[in-house]
Design a protein around this motif. Structure first.
Motif, PDB file in Angstrom:
ATOM      1  N   LYS A   1       0.835  -1.194   0.000  1.00 58.73           N
ATOM      2  CA  LYS A   1       0.000   0.000   0.000  1.00 58.73           C
ATOM      3  C   LYS A   1       0.874   1.250   0.000  1.00 58.73           C
ATOM      4  O   LYS A   1       0.673   2.206  -0.789  1.00 58.73           O
ATOM      5  CB  LYS A   1      -0.912  -0.005   1.229  1.00 58.73           C
ATOM      6  CG  LYS A   1      -2.158   0.795   1.016  1.00 58.73           C
ATOM      7  CD  LYS A   1      -3.127   0.576   2.165  1.00 58.73           C
ATOM      8  CE  LYS A   1      -3.781   1.922   2.533  1.00 58.73           C
ATOM      9  NZ  LYS A   1      -3.588   2.230   3.933  1.00 58.73           N
TER      10      LYS A   1
ATOM     11  N   ASP B   1       1.109   4.227  -2.726  1.00 54.98           N
ATOM     12  CA  ASP B   1       0.950   5.635  -2.383  1.00 54.98           C
ATOM     13  C   ASP B   1       2.100   6.455  -2.938  1.00 54.98           C
ATOM     14  O   ASP B   1       1.904   7.488  -3.602  1.00 54.98           O
ATOM     15  CB  ASP B   1       0.901   5.809  -0.862  1.00 54.98           C
ATOM     16  CG  ASP B   1      -0.443   5.396  -0.324  1.00 54.98           C
ATOM     17  OD1 ASP B   1      -1.321   5.058  -1.152  1.00 54.98           O
ATOM     18  OD2 ASP B   1      -0.615   5.364   0.917  1.00 54.98           O
TER      19      ASP B   1
ATOM     20  N   GLN C   1       1.899   9.329  -5.745  1.00 57.43           N
ATOM     21  CA  GLN C   1       2.329  10.708  -5.491  1.00 57.43           C
ATOM     22  C   GLN C   1       3.375  11.126  -6.499  1.00 57.43           C
ATOM     23  O   GLN C   1       3.306  12.236  -7.089  1.00 57.43           O
ATOM     24  CB  GLN C   1       2.874  10.805  -4.072  1.00 57.43           C
ATOM     25  CG  GLN C   1       2.994  12.236  -3.633  1.00 57.43           C
ATOM     26  CD  GLN C   1       3.261  12.333  -2.130  1.00 57.43           C
ATOM     27  OE1 GLN C   1       3.216  11.330  -1.441  1.00 57.43           O
ATOM     28  NE2 GLN C   1       3.498  13.536  -1.670  1.00 57.43           N
TER      29      GLN C   1
END
Lengths: 163, 77, 343
Positions: free
Chosen positions: A89, A93, A97
């Motif tokens: 996860k 992320d 980003q």
């Protein structure tokens, strides 16, 4: 009978002798031996049963430990799985980003480039116009009237803007 | 003369039967052992026992012979 | 053949041959006097009961059996420390198992004591014929005296070896005339109330102090009688009146003539049992002893050797056969007669 040496006294004495021997052995020796053999048999049987029980107990203990070990292993596995999911996860992320930032950088760069292009085009427009004025001046100086002159500039400019 | 002859006859005649008997016994035992060698030990034990019993008949004759030889028959001397 | 020509085997063979030659030429032994009855030893008597050399052998066998048995069971350990205890237990287990095979657990347990007592006692009594010194150490008496008392006619000349006297192989035979003369003289002396002593003995005979116990018919017949009677006692105890029926003793009404005949046969077979048991044992050991005597008489070295091995086997076998037959007789006595079930 006498020639064979048979004699009732001797015969009876031998019988008595054998009875005595039998009595002594029966009284003191054979019970001891048979008792000892029986005891040993019993003890061996007991020992075997005890060994059997001990083995069964050990087997149970082993099974119990194995189950415990299995449970711990499962738990650890679960934990590892959870950790790896979390890591996945986090990775996602970070990647998202990064992608977003890259996108932003790319967009701003494109906008900048467009602005530059517009600026350069405007500059170029101006310069071309100046050059054209310069050129027209030179042509006019050679003999064209005001009207024609203007016409030519207009044409030229429209052509330039079209380009 | 008869003193010398009688012990000889006693053991000589007395040994014929047991001799044949032991022969038959061993023959039977050996055949049995050949047929099923896995019980050879048991057969051998019983064979020896049988031989001892057959032999004791010859021993009876031998005892009679020895009695005649060393003790003498009543009425012969 | 070439193997025999190497120095070592060759030396052994030559040694054996030399021994044979020496024994045939120089070392001759006398043939011991062969007598059936146990010979009383002079000066050894309890009241009227003269102790014979076979009785001494019986006592020795008793002592050996008792000593070994008590040593074996003295401070018995669960894990046997003494070899004797181990051997004794081993023997006990083997024979108890054997008897269980024959007669079942209960009977084997009841009679294994009789079986083992008979086996041990007879084993040592039988093997005593093989022990050196037994049958060859004894007291020496004039052949004339032996003739008067036991009818011995062959004596030997003697030689003095320091304090000991030994028989030589020089035989002395009493002729018929001498026998007559001795008999007459002995009768005269005894009529005068004196003991007969020959003045100038022609030869001597040796009476051993110990002679293998089973060469005495009294012992074997006594034991045979004992075990056969014992088997009847067991039969009566276990079967009661039913046991008597096998001999057709109480002639019950409704008994067929054939039953009487069978009963008669049973009676005869009981006597046959006694005779065969006692004479089998006696005959084997007595004949074995004579065999050893004769072999030593023919060639004093080497030749008797294989016969010692044979007698070792025979001694064991006869003791075993006597004991196992005793057990079988006991066992048979507990079966009711075959006809009883059908009546």
């Amino acid at each position: 009978m006498a020639a064979l040496g048979l004699n009732l006294n001797y015969l009876l004495s031998y019988i008595v002798n054998f009875f005595l021997l039998y009595f002594l052995l029966k009284k003191f020796v054979f019970p001891a031996v048979s008792q000892m053999l029986e005891d040993r048999k019993k003890r061996i049987a007991e020992g075997l049963t005890a060994a059997d029980a001990a083995r069964r107990e050990a087997e149970e203990e082993r099974k119990r430990l194995m189950a415990q070990l299995e449970a711990e292993r499962a738990e650890a596995q679960q934990r590892v799985a959870a950790a790896s999911a979390q890591a996945e996860k986090v990775k996602e992320d970070i990647l998202a980003q990064a992608r977003r930032e890259a996108e932003a950088i790319k967009t701003s760069a494109v906008e900048e480039a467009e602005a530059e292009k517009q600026r350069i085009l405007a500059e170029a427009h101006k310069q071309i116009a100046e050059l054209a004025m310069l050129a027209a001046e030179r042509v006019v100086r050679k003999g064209l009237d005001e009207k024609t002159q203007h016409q030519i500039i207009e044409d030229f400019l429209s052509q330039v803007s079209l380009n | 003369m008869i003193e010398i002859l009688s012990p000889g006859l006693a053991i000589g005649l007395g040994a014929i039967g047991p001799g044949i008997g032991i022969g038959l016994l061993v023959m039977g035992a050996l055949q049995a052992m050949g047929r099923n060698p896995e019980v050879a030990g048991e057969i051998r034990t019983n064979m020896i026992l049988g031989i001892v019993f057959a032999e004791s008949i010859a021993i009876y004759a031998l005892v009679v012979a020895l009695l005649l030889l060393f003790v003498g028959a009543p009425g012969l001397q | 053949m070439s193997k025999l020509l190497r120095p070592k085997p060759l030396a052994i063979i030559i040694g054996f041959l030399a021994l044979l030659v020496i024994s045939i030429l120089f070392v001759r032994v006398p043939l011991p006097t062969i007598l059936l009855p146990g010979e009383a030893i002079p000066g050894l008597a309890i009241g009227n009961f003269k102790i014979t050399n076979t009785f001494i052998a019986t006592l020795i066998a008793d002592i050996v059996v008792l000593a070994l048995a008590f040593l074996a069971v003295r401070n018995m350990k669960d894990v046997p420390e003494s070899k004797l205890q181990n051997i004794f237990e081993w023997i006990y287990e083997i024979f108890e198992g054997m008897l269980t095979d024959i007669g079942g657990k209960e009977k084997a347990k009841a009679w294994v004591g009789v079986f083992l007592t008979l086996l041990f006692f007879l084993l040592f009594a039988n093997w005593m014929e093989l022990v050196p010194g037994i049958d060859s150490i004894g007291y020496i008496e004039p052949v004339e005296k032996a003739y008067v008392e036991k009818g011995v006619t062959v004596g030997y000349q003697v030689k003095h070896l320091g304090p000991f006297i030994t028989l030589t192989s020089e035989q002395v035979k009493l002729s018929n005339e001498e026998r007559e003369a001795i008999k007459k003289e002995a009768e005269e002396v005894e009529a005068a109330g004196q003991e007969y002593h020959p003045h100038e003995p022609k030869g001597y005979v040796l009476t051993p102090y110990v002679r293998a116990a089973t060469t005495d018919l009294n012992l074997t017949i006594g034991l045979a009688l004992l075990v056969v009677i014992w088997s009847h006692v067991i039969g009566f105890r276990r079967l009661g009146g039913k046991y008597a029926r096998r001999f057709a003793l109480p002639v019950i009404t409704g008994m067929k003539p054939i039953d009487l005949f069978v009963g008669l046969l049973e009676f005869i077979s009981e006597f046959a049992k006694i005779i065969s048991l006692s004479f089998r044992l006696f005959g084997n050991i007595f004949a074995g002893q004579v065999l050893l005597f004769v072999m030593a008489f023919l060639v004093s070295f080497l030749l008797p050797l294989p016969f010692f091995g044979l007698e070792l086997f025979v001694g064991f076998m006869q003791a075993f056969v006597f004991a196992i037959l005793t057990f079988i007789y006991f066992e048979q006595a507990t079966h009711s007669h075959a006809g009883d079930e059908h009546h």
